[in-house]
Design a protein around this motif. Structure first.
Motif, short mmCIF file in Angstrom:
data_model
loop_
_atom_site.label_atom_id
_atom_site.label_comp_id
_atom_site.label_asym_id
_atom_site.label_seq_id
_atom_site.Cartn_x
_atom_site.Cartn_y
_atom_site.Cartn_z
N MET A 90 0.84 -1.20 0.00
CA MET A 90 0.00 0.00 0.00
C MET A 90 0.87 1.25 0.00
SD MET A 90 -2.98 -0.68 2.80
CE MET A 90 -4.14 -2.05 2.67
N LYS A 91 0.40 2.28 -0.70
CA LYS A 91 1.10 3.57 -0.65
C LYS A 91 0.92 4.19 0.74
CE LYS A 91 0.64 4.53 -5.60
NZ LYS A 91 0.11 5.44 -6.63
N VAL A 92 1.71 5.23 1.01
CA VAL A 92 1.65 5.92 2.30
C VAL A 92 0.23 6.38 2.59
CG1 VAL A 92 2.37 8.02 3.50
CG2 VAL A 92 4.07 6.62 2.30
N ALA A 97 -4.74 5.68 5.81
CA ALA A 97 -6.20 5.71 5.76
C ALA A 97 -6.84 4.38 6.13
CB ALA A 97 -6.64 6.11 4.36
N PHE A 98 -6.05 3.31 6.24
CA PHE A 98 -6.61 1.96 6.30
C PHE A 98 -7.59 1.76 7.47
CE2 PHE A 98 -6.27 -2.69 7.15
CZ PHE A 98 -6.84 -3.12 5.95
N THR A 124 3.42 15.14 3.24
CA THR A 124 2.53 15.46 2.11
C THR A 124 3.13 15.04 0.78
OG1 THR A 124 1.65 17.34 3.37
CG2 THR A 124 1.27 17.33 0.98
N GLU A 125 4.42 15.27 0.58
CA GLU A 125 5.04 14.94 -0.71
C GLU A 125 5.32 13.44 -0.85
OE1 GLU A 125 8.49 17.35 -1.10
OE2 GLU A 125 7.37 19.24 -1.22
N LEU A 126 5.09 12.67 0.22
CA LEU A 126 5.41 11.23 0.19
C LEU A 126 4.16 10.36 0.13
CD1 LEU A 126 8.16 11.19 2.98
CD2 LEU A 126 8.46 11.52 0.51
N LEU A 127 2.99 10.95 0.03
CA LEU A 127 1.75 10.19 0.15
C LEU A 127 1.59 9.14 -0.95
CD1 LEU A 127 -0.79 12.99 1.22
CD2 LEU A 127 0.05 11.07 2.60
N ASP A 128 2.20 9.32 -2.10
CA ASP A 128 2.04 8.37 -3.19
C ASP A 128 3.23 7.43 -3.35
OD1 ASP A 128 -0.55 9.20 -4.07
OD2 ASP A 128 0.37 10.99 -4.95
N VAL A 142 5.25 7.70 9.02
CA VAL A 142 4.02 7.13 8.47
C VAL A 142 3.28 6.33 9.55
CG1 VAL A 142 3.04 5.57 6.74
CG2 VAL A 142 4.93 7.07 6.12
N ALA A 143 4.03 5.54 10.32
CA ALA A 143 3.41 4.78 11.40
C ALA A 143 2.74 5.70 12.41
CB ALA A 143 4.45 3.91 12.08
N MET A 144 3.39 6.83 12.70
CA MET A 144 2.79 7.80 13.62
C MET A 144 1.57 8.46 12.98
SD MET A 144 6.37 9.39 15.01
CE MET A 144 5.62 10.92 15.53
N GLY A 145 1.66 8.74 11.67
CA GLY A 145 0.53 9.34 10.98
C GLY A 145 -0.68 8.43 10.98
N ARG A 146 -0.45 7.13 10.80
CA ARG A 146 -1.55 6.17 10.85
C ARG A 146 -2.24 6.19 12.21
NH1 ARG A 146 0.38 0.29 9.64
NH2 ARG A 146 1.43 0.71 11.59
#
Length: 350
Positions: A90-92, A97-98, A124-128, A142-146
């Motif tokens: 999965m992308k970032v 969002a999962f 923001t620039e790494l979301l894809d 990313v783990a923190m963002g999730r």
């Protein structure tokens, strides 16, 4: 947000007693760090808060709810793991969002929450991108963002920085602390690194062999350790310990080396004690002090660490001045502050 209350929690793995009557109060919005050596039970306790381990006895509350029997998804917590636990296919954006997709949240809400978390964490620039295209620090963000997008009552961190290099760990702990100051979400953080604990925590819980040794603010634990274990664990380099006996207001170590005891120490003359002094509380002096034989000198730039032997015991001193010493030189060290401990129980006496 919510408080976390742990009341007399016990945990057995078969006949092995790993958590022994732990009680901790973590206030709403507080950043609490569980710290201790490997095997002390801190990760097991965190997993019990998360619902990933069953509680043998006792009670855990999140807010005003007893959560002992609630599955993890009903506890309103979010956990950040040591190994990131990202979905590689999965992308970032989709990783973050999962959990919201599983909860069937509206598409617009998911997009707004993901974008907000990405902006906070500089993603923001790494979301894809896919996780394999990210550095270790970016994966941890990313783990923190999730976790952030779930807007939980409690964040749980299980040694999240241990896989990062030393420079990145320093950067990330600053970012996590700044993130907590911004979100003010109750956080429970597990680490074996006491520097992480000291620099990040509002409250530190020092654990050893399944028990809580002491709870307090970082500076309270540093200034007033309750026992030998806490005194030796909190502080870097570790506190020096020298066994001796009380005589005329001093501790006599070895064959006549005298170290001044703390004023008003409630210890009778002749009593066996352990005197403790932190490396940074030792200064090099031209006269007085105690004789020390230099073993190794390590200049670090801002400080110089001097590894010595005092009365046959290893002692470390940290000084700001720049000295030129060589192995075998004898220097004199003056303790500025000392502690006394009971050798049998380990309890601090003064």
């Amino acid at each position: 947000m919510a408080s976390v209350t742990i009341r007399n929690v016990q945990k057995y793995f078969g006949a092995t007693h790993v958590i022994r009557g732990v009680s901790i109060d973590i206030a709403d919005g507080e950043f609490a760090v569980l710290v201790g050596p490997s095997g002390c039970g801190k990760t097991t306790l965190l997993r019990m808060i998360a619902g990933l381990e069953e509680i043998t006895e006792g009670e855990i509350c999140i807010g005003d709810r007893v959560v002992n029997r609630l599955p993890p998804k009903e506890r309103d917590i979010a956990m950040v793991f040591q190994n990131y636990a990202l979905y590689p296919h999965m992308k970032v954006r989709d990783n973050m969002a999962f959990s919201l997709l599983l909860a069937k949240r509206p598409k617009e809400e998911i997009e707004a929450r993901v974008n907000k978390a990405a902006a906070i964490l500089g993603l923001t620039e790494l979301l894809d991108r896919y996780p394999r295209q990210l550095s270790g620090g970016q994966r941890q963000r990313v783990a923190m963002g999730r976790a952030i997008v779930r807007e939980p009552q409690v964040f749980l961190f299980d040694e999240p920085l241990s896989n990062l290099d030393a420079k990145l760990r320093v950067q990330m702990r600053t970012e996590i602390k700044a993130l907590h100051q911004r979100l003010q979400t109750t956080s429970v953080y597990v680490t074996h690194d006491q520097i992480e604990a000291m620099t990040m925590a509002d409250k530190i819980v020092v654990m050893n062999a399944g028990r809580v040794e002491q709870i307090g603010t970082p500076l309270a634990l540093y200034d007033n350790p309750a026992n030998l274990f806490v005194a030796g664990f909190i502080g870097s380099p570790a506190m020096n310990f020298l066994p001796g006996r009380i005589a005329d207001g001093a501790v006599v170590v070895g064959e006549g080396v005298r170290i001044q005891a703390p004023p008003g120490a409630p210890v009778a003359a002749g009593a066996e004690v352990i005197v403790g002094v932190r490396p940074e509380h030792l200064s090099v002096t031209a006269d007085g002090g105690v004789p020390a034989e230099v073993v190794v000198v390590e200049p670090t730039g801002a400080d110089t660490q001097i590894f010595c032997r005092v009365a046959g015991r290893a002692v470390t001193a940290v000084v700001r001045e720049r000295h030129v010493f060589h192995p075998g030189d004898v220097v004199r060290l003056r303790p500025q502050l000392t502690y006394l401990f009971d050798p049998a129980s380990g309890i601090r006496l003064a």
